[in-house]
Design a protein around this motif. Structure first.
Motif, PDB file in Angstrom:
ATOM      1  N   GLU A  92      55.223 -31.915  81.785  1.00  0.00           N
ATOM      2  CA  GLU A  92      56.278 -30.928  81.601  1.00  0.00           C
ATOM      3  C   GLU A  92      55.723 -29.514  81.724  1.00  0.00           C
ATOM      4  O   GLU A  92      54.515 -29.283  81.672  1.00  0.00           O
ATOM      5  N   LEU A  93      56.656 -28.580  81.884  1.00  0.00           N
ATOM      6  CA  LEU A  93      56.344 -27.163  81.835  1.00  0.00           C
ATOM      7  C   LEU A  93      56.896 -26.639  80.514  1.00  0.00           C
ATOM      8  O   LEU A  93      58.079 -26.812  80.223  1.00  0.00           O
ATOM      9  N   ALA A  94      56.026 -26.012  79.724  1.00  0.00           N
ATOM     10  CA  ALA A  94      56.474 -25.395  78.479  1.00  0.00           C
ATOM     11  C   ALA A  94      56.748 -23.923  78.742  1.00  0.00           C
ATOM     12  O   ALA A  94      55.964 -23.242  79.401  1.00  0.00           O
ATOM     13  N   VAL A  95      57.876 -23.437  78.247  1.00  0.00           N
ATOM     14  CA  VAL A  95      58.259 -22.038  78.361  1.00  0.00           C
ATOM     15  C   VAL A  95      58.022 -21.407  76.993  1.00  0.00           C
ATOM     16  O   VAL A  95      58.602 -21.844  75.990  1.00  0.00           O
ATOM     17  N   ILE A  96      57.163 -20.391  76.960  1.00  0.00           N
ATOM     18  CA  ILE A  96      56.707 -19.802  75.699  1.00  0.00           C
ATOM     19  C   ILE A  96      57.164 -18.351  75.605  1.00  0.00           C
ATOM     20  O   ILE A  96      57.012 -17.587  76.555  1.00  0.00           O
ATOM     21  N   ASP A  97      57.715 -17.965  74.459  1.00  0.00           N
ATOM     22  CA  ASP A  97      58.069 -16.575  74.196  1.00  0.00           C
ATOM     23  C   ASP A  97      56.781 -15.800  73.946  1.00  0.00           C
ATOM     24  O   ASP A  97      55.973 -16.194  73.103  1.00  0.00           O
ATOM     25  N   ASP A  98      56.575 -14.691  74.673  1.00  0.00           N
ATOM     26  CA  ASP A  98      55.298 -13.967  74.566  1.00  0.00           C
ATOM     27  C   ASP A  98      55.191 -13.066  73.337  1.00  0.00           C
ATOM     28  O   ASP A  98      54.146 -12.455  73.108  1.00  0.00           O
ATOM     29  N   GLN A  99      56.229 -13.002  72.525  1.00  0.00           N
ATOM     30  CA  GLN A  99      56.166 -12.218  71.286  1.00  0.00           C
ATOM     31  C   GLN A  99      55.895 -13.108  70.071  1.00  0.00           C
ATOM     32  O   GLN A  99      55.056 -12.789  69.236  1.00  0.00           O
ATOM     33  N   SER A 100      56.624 -14.220  69.987  1.00  0.00           N
ATOM     34  CA  SER A 100      56.495 -15.103  68.818  1.00  0.00           C
ATOM     35  C   SER A 100      55.525 -16.257  69.048  1.00  0.00           C
ATOM     36  O   SER A 100      55.165 -16.953  68.098  1.00  0.00           O
ATOM     37  N   PHE A 101      55.124 -16.471  70.303  1.00  0.00           N
ATOM     38  CA  PHE A 101      54.244 -17.577  70.698  1.00  0.00           C
ATOM     39  C   PHE A 101      54.861 -18.935  70.364  1.00  0.00           C
ATOM     40  O   PHE A 101      54.161 -19.879  70.021  1.00  0.00           O
ATOM     41  N   THR A 102      56.178 -19.017  70.454  1.00  0.00           N
ATOM     42  CA  THR A 102      56.866 -20.286  70.231  1.00  0.00           C
ATOM     43  C   THR A 102      57.353 -20.844  71.556  1.00  0.00           C
ATOM     44  O   THR A 102      57.666 -20.106  72.495  1.00  0.00           O
ATOM     45  N   ILE A 103      57.431 -22.166  71.608  1.00  0.00           N
ATOM     46  CA  ILE A 103      57.935 -22.838  72.802  1.00  0.00           C
ATOM     47  C   ILE A 103      59.456 -22.807  72.737  1.00  0.00           C
ATOM     48  O   ILE A 103      60.053 -23.307  71.783  1.00  0.00           O
ATOM     49  N   VAL A 104      60.079 -22.202  73.756  1.00  0.00           N
ATOM     50  CA  VAL A 104      61.539 -22.075  73.774  1.00  0.00           C
ATOM     51  C   VAL A 104      62.206 -23.116  74.657  1.00  0.00           C
ATOM     52  O   VAL A 104      63.404 -23.335  74.558  1.00  0.00           O
ATOM     53  N   ALA A 105      61.431 -23.767  75.526  1.00  0.00           N
ATOM     54  CA  ALA A 105      61.985 -24.822  76.382  1.00  0.00           C
ATOM     55  C   ALA A 105      60.854 -25.692  76.897  1.00  0.00           C
ATOM     56  O   ALA A 105      59.706 -25.248  77.000  1.00  0.00           O
ATOM     57  N   ARG A 106      61.212 -26.926  77.213  1.00  0.00           N
ATOM     58  CA  ARG A 106      60.304 -27.869  77.865  1.00  0.00           C
ATOM     59  C   ARG A 106      61.076 -28.464  79.043  1.00  0.00           C
ATOM     60  O   ARG A 106      62.191 -28.934  78.866  1.00  0.00           O
ATOM     61  N   VAL A 107      60.449 -28.427  80.222  1.00  0.00           N
ATOM     62  CA  VAL A 107      61.136 -28.837  81.448  1.00  0.00           C
ATOM     63  C   VAL A 107      60.288 -29.903  82.147  1.00  0.00           C
ATOM     64  O   VAL A 107      59.095 -29.679  82.371  1.00  0.00           O
ATOM     65  N   PRO A 108      60.881 -31.055  82.528  1.00  0.00           N
ATOM     66  CA  PRO A 108      60.125 -32.051  83.286  1.00  0.00           C
ATOM     67  C   PRO A 108      59.569 -31.420  84.565  1.00  0.00           C
ATOM     68  O   PRO A 108      60.268 -30.682  85.256  1.00  0.00           O
ATOM     69  N   ALA A 109      58.282 -31.719  84.872  1.00  0.00           N
ATOM     70  CA  ALA A 109      57.644 -31.043  86.004  1.00  0.00           C
ATOM     71  C   ALA A 109      56.761 -31.980  86.827  1.00  0.00           C
ATOM     72  O   ALA A 109      55.676 -31.613  87.245  1.00  0.00           O
ATOM     73  N   GLY A 110      57.219 -33.205  87.057  1.00  0.00           N
ATOM     74  CA  GLY A 110      56.505 -34.103  87.952  1.00  0.00           C
ATOM     75  C   GLY A 110      55.399 -34.891  87.286  1.00  0.00           C
ATOM     76  O   GLY A 110      55.314 -34.985  86.068  1.00  0.00           O
ATOM     77  N   ASP A 111      54.536 -35.469  88.116  1.00  0.00           N
ATOM     78  CA  ASP A 111      53.441 -36.321  87.689  1.00  0.00           C
ATOM     79  C   ASP A 111      52.138 -35.547  87.849  1.00  0.00           C
ATOM     80  O   ASP A 111      51.623 -35.423  88.948  1.00  0.00           O
ATOM     81  N   TYR A 112      51.630 -34.993  86.756  1.00  0.00           N
ATOM     82  CA  TYR A 112      50.432 -34.167  86.699  1.00  0.00           C
ATOM     83  C   TYR A 112      50.730 -32.738  87.159  1.00  0.00           C
ATOM     84  O   TYR A 112      50.215 -32.254  88.155  1.00  0.00           O
ATOM     85  N   PRO A 113      51.597 -32.031  86.417  1.00  0.00           N
ATOM     86  CA  PRO A 113      51.887 -30.629  86.747  1.00  0.00           C
ATOM     87  C   PRO A 113      50.631 -29.778  86.604  1.00  0.00           C
ATOM     88  O   PRO A 113      49.878 -29.938  85.650  1.00  0.00           O
TER      89      PRO A 113
END
Length: 159
Positions: free
Chosen positions: A79-100
């Protein structure tokens, strides 16, 4: 070259991978694959200012300051994790293939491209909604992606 400073990082001495520098904030984002986290290092303070945990075998990392986001590919969860650059929290996780693997941001079309080493694709993600839009078949393993912001390219290309 000479040693400027020796600063201990979080997570021990296990494998590190990609890094991405945000020159506006002075933060270096380090994919710490062996410890399942992204370490946030402030180059001006010469100190670790945070960690983003729960990123199973984090591999690629890309800071996109204009979106206030950091993107991290996790090969342990594909997966691809989407991280907020202020709070350092993960705001989304997106499927991203086999070995992103590598990550590119296409500024002109506001899309994220994630190369997929084993699945031989690039996953295309809408940077506004964090939704997967499509997968582009590449016909071979892709270790990294780059975006040509100068030319008329509208997709990330494997390098």
């Amino acid at each position: 070259m000479r040693v400027f400073a020796d600063v201990p990082l979080s997570g021990g001495t296990t494998r590190f991978d990609y890094q991405s520098f945000d020159s506006k904030s002075g933060r270096l984002y380090i994919a710490h694959l062996g410890s399942d986290l992204v370490t946030v290092f402030d180059v001006n303070k010469q100190a670790v200012v945070g960690d983003v945990k729960d990123l199973k075998r984090v591999h690629g990392v890309l800071a996109v300051p204009e979106l206030h986001r950091v993107y991290a590919s996790a090969i342990g969860s594909n997966e691809l994790a989407v991280i907020d650059d202020q709070s350092f929290t993960i705001v989304a996780r997106v499927p991203a293939g086999d070995y992103p693997d590598g990550i590119a941001y296409a500024t002109k079309v506001n899309k994220i491209y994630v190369s997929d080493l084993h699945g031989k694709t690039d996953t295309v993600i809408d940077a506004k909604t964090n939704q997967r839009l499509t997968m582009i078949t590449l016909g071979g393993g892709a270790g990294n992606s780059q975006y040509d912001s100068v030319g008329d390219a509208k997709a990330a290309m494997d390098c």
